[in-house]
Enzyme design. Structure first.
Site, PDB file in Angstrom:
ATOM      1  N   CYS A   1       0.845  -1.175   0.000  1.00 55.03           N
ATOM      2  CA  CYS A   1       0.000   0.000   0.000  1.00 55.03           C
ATOM      3  C   CYS A   1       0.892   1.240   0.000  1.00 55.03           C
ATOM      4  O   CYS A   1       2.066   1.172   0.350  1.00 55.03           O
ATOM      5  CB  CYS A   1      -0.897   0.057   1.236  1.00 55.03           C
ATOM      6  SG  CYS A   1      -2.101  -1.278   1.313  1.00 55.03           S
TER       7      CYS A   1
ATOM      8  N   GLY B   1      -0.256   0.200  -4.879  1.00 54.74           N
ATOM      9  CA  GLY B   1      -1.590  -0.335  -4.633  1.00 54.74           C
ATOM     10  C   GLY B   1      -2.551   0.188  -5.675  1.00 54.74           C
ATOM     11  O   GLY B   1      -2.642   1.398  -5.872  1.00 54.74           O
TER      12      GLY B   1
ATOM     13  N   ASN C   1       0.110   1.175   5.819  1.00 56.71           N
ATOM     14  CA  ASN C   1       0.899   0.371   4.880  1.00 56.71           C
ATOM     15  C   ASN C   1       1.614  -0.703   5.702  1.00 56.71           C
ATOM     16  O   ASN C   1       2.392  -0.365   6.602  1.00 56.71           O
ATOM     17  CB  ASN C   1       1.908   1.277   4.168  1.00 56.71           C
ATOM     18  CG  ASN C   1       2.904   0.499   3.304  1.00 56.71           C
ATOM     19  OD1 ASN C   1       3.970   1.010   2.992  1.00 56.71           O
ATOM     20  ND2 ASN C   1       2.565  -0.700   2.903  1.00 56.71           N
ATOM     21  N   GLY C   2       1.342  -1.961   5.391  1.00 56.54           N
ATOM     22  CA  GLY C   2       1.969  -3.046   6.141  1.00 56.54           C
ATOM     23  C   GLY C   2       0.940  -4.111   6.453  1.00 56.54           C
ATOM     24  O   GLY C   2      -0.130  -4.158   5.839  1.00 56.54           O
TER      25      GLY C   2
ATOM     26  N   TYR D   1      12.278  -4.680  -5.904  1.00 50.61           N
ATOM     27  CA  TYR D   1      11.103  -4.650  -6.765  1.00 50.61           C
ATOM     28  C   TYR D   1      10.051  -3.598  -6.410  1.00 50.61           C
ATOM     29  O   TYR D   1       9.517  -2.937  -7.289  1.00 50.61           O
ATOM     30  CB  TYR D   1      10.441  -6.043  -6.746  1.00 50.61           C
ATOM     31  CG  TYR D   1       9.145  -6.140  -7.505  1.00 50.61           C
ATOM     32  CD1 TYR D   1       9.119  -6.009  -8.885  1.00 50.61           C
ATOM     33  CD2 TYR D   1       7.937  -6.365  -6.839  1.00 50.61           C
ATOM     34  CE1 TYR D   1       7.929  -6.095  -9.595  1.00 50.61           C
ATOM     35  CE2 TYR D   1       6.742  -6.457  -7.535  1.00 50.61           C
ATOM     36  CZ  TYR D   1       6.750  -6.326  -8.913  1.00 50.61           C
ATOM     37  OH  TYR D   1       5.576  -6.397  -9.598  1.00 50.61           O
TER      38      TYR D   1
END
Ligand code: SF4
Length: 498
Positions: free
Chosen positions: A26, A52, A127-128, A272
């Site tokens: 995210c 995301g 985020n996570g 990535y």
């Protein structure tokens, strides 16, 4: 917009026909003290779209009231209409791009989450992924909490609500001390913009400053520096692992409620996830990817004629590989960036053509050549196999594959969507077997030591920066409480079945 609330939705751009890459997690963004905070947030979310693509949302505060708009789909689907931005007034806003790592893709799971408390409103974007969210959720439900979504992130809201502390920040700290897992948070109250990074710093979060006077010198929080660039903000610093920053009109206050411990930043961000033009933890991602490619070439380089990246993510590593190997770099595979939702594939033969929607071989560069394909990772191996078939069909004399990450042998529980372990090609096969399955003449992955050399760290020196590398090593730095409980339950039910 216009879609029924509870309809699961897959956007064409995130309808990945390949299972060969883990999916991004995210992106979060927040602004404090700028006249056009929501417009800036929409721009920031655009720059973070790679983190995301299933849904996006913005919550703003105008000094009296909170406003929010959340929708399924890309940022452009939700925030292109100027009227939507105009309906999000105020000098403070937070935004979130979602890729579902837990919970379905339905509107009630789209963030930022918002709730009214006795102290006023609070919005949060995460985020996570929390590793004890199920355990906490069960305990909270037993205490009478009514969950509105199926996301792990909602436990933050309820833990804040039931905390006995009086200030928002103390309640937040109280909540954070009960959760386990990876979290970079942006949160907005009527009084402040708050940023949090978990004690291991698994996910990134940075602080930036808008220029004065054009944008009032306001403050920005973002997942990556590419989101600062798009709004013209200056990078100030990384939020430190285990740090809470409280931003209001008097400036930035830093709180560190945890004892300091070695950072375990996600090393896959370099390989990535992060955008190549971002600077992550002080290091340009593009440069690291080229260095990984060069290390890979030093470790394993077959006799070959040409280095070809699997686009787009394999490109920087292939550039580094080609330079180190002294061989030409060629765009021997072309990626179609305009692939819509994959149409319904009625037969196997049509289904097998699917990969050609996204990638096609540039025959003139490949025919008769010994080709080294460079990609960043192999998860299931399905797309790699199809790409190799395609390159052979274009007349390659030999096809070798080099991967700029070590074999992905374990699943991620910290906010990256990877399949369960049994579905990971490297969890079930050694490198020779993987080469046979993919159909290459040779296959090699960068070693874990080579990867650490490329990012400028030493994985055996506890004093130097450490990373999370659990998907390559199985060394999970944060307890997997829910997973362990589920595994235990499965074993118990197997025992019960006899
Ligand atoms: S398990 Fe892998 S993808 Fe997940 S946080 Fe760790 S390094 Fe990153």
């Amino acid at each position: 917009m216009g879609r029924p609330d509870e309809t699961a939705f897959t956007h064409p751009e995130m309808d990945h026909p390949d299972g060969d890459h883990p999916h991004e997690e995210c992106g979060v963004f927040g602004v404090w003290g700028a006249a056009d905070a929501s417009a800036l947030t929409a721009l920031g979310l655009h720059a973070l779209q790679h983190r995301g693509q299933e849904a996006s949302g913005i919550v703003s505060f105008d000094g009296e009231k909170f406003h929010n708009h959340r929708g399924l789909g890309l940022v452009g689907d939700n925030f292109s209409d100027a009227r939507v931005i105009a309906a999000l007034p105020g000098r403070a806003a937070i935004g979130h791009n979602r890729y579902a790592t837990t919970g379905d893709t339905v509107l009630r799971n789209v963030q930022p989450l918002y709730a009214d408390f006795e102290f006023g409103g609070l919005a949060v974007g995460h985020n996570g992924n929390l590793t004890n969210a199920m355990a906490l959720r069960r305990a909270l439900v037993r205490r009478g909490c009514l969950f509105q979504s199926t996301t792990d992130s909602e436990v933050f809201v309820h833990l804040i609500a039931i905390s006995l502390y009086s200030t928002v920040v103390d309640r937040l700290i109280d909540a954070l001390k009960q959760v386990q897992g990876a979290y970079s948070l942006v949160s907005l109250t009527g009084e402040a913009l708050i940023g949090v990074r978990d004690p291991f710093g698994v996910r990134p979060l940075i602080l930036g400053r808008l220029p004065t006077p054009a944008k009032d010198g306001g403050w920005v929080l973002a997942s990556e520096t590419c989101a600062l660039d798009i709004v013209g903000a200056e990078f100030v610093r990384d939020i430190e692992p285990g740090e809470i920053v409280v931003i209001d009109d008097s400036g930035v206050r830093s709180i560190k409620p945890w004892a300091k411990q070695p950072s375990r930043f996600c090393i896959f961000e370099y390989i990535y996830f992060a955008r190549p033009d971002s600077i992550v933890e002080g290091t340009p991602v593009y440069e690291v990817r080229k260095r990984i490619g060069a290390e890979l070439a030093r470790e394993s380089h077959p006799d070959a004629d040409v280095i070809v990246p699997v686009p787009d993510s394999g490109v920087p590593a292939a550039i580094g590989y080609a330079a180190e190997a002294g061989l030409p770099f060629e765009l021997g595979i072309i990626r179609n960036h305009y692939v819509g939702r994959t149409f319904i594939e009625p037969t196997d033969s049509i289904r097998n053509l699917g990969v050609k929607l996204k990638h096609s071989a540039n025959r003139a560069l490949i025919e008769g050549k010994r080709v080294v394909l460079v990609d960043d990772s192999i998860v299931r191996g399905t797309t790699s196999r199809k790409i190799v078939e395609m390159v052979r069909a274009a007349g390659a004399a030999e096809v070798h594959m080099r991967i700029s990450s070590p074999p992905t042998t374990h699943s991620c529980f910290y906010g990256i969507d990877t399949p369960e372990r049994e579905k990971l090609l490297a969890a079930r096969n050694d490198v020779d077997a993987m080469a046979r399955i993919i159909g290459v003449d040779s296959l090699a992955f960068i070693s874990i030591d080579g990867l650490y050399r490329a990012v400028g760290a030493d994985n055996r020196d506890p004093k130097r920066p450490q990373f999370c590398d659990a998907c390559f090593t199985g060394d999970y730095p944060i307890p997997l409480t829910d997973f362990a409980a589920a595994t235990n339950d499965r074993q118990l039910s197997l025992l019960a079945e006899g």
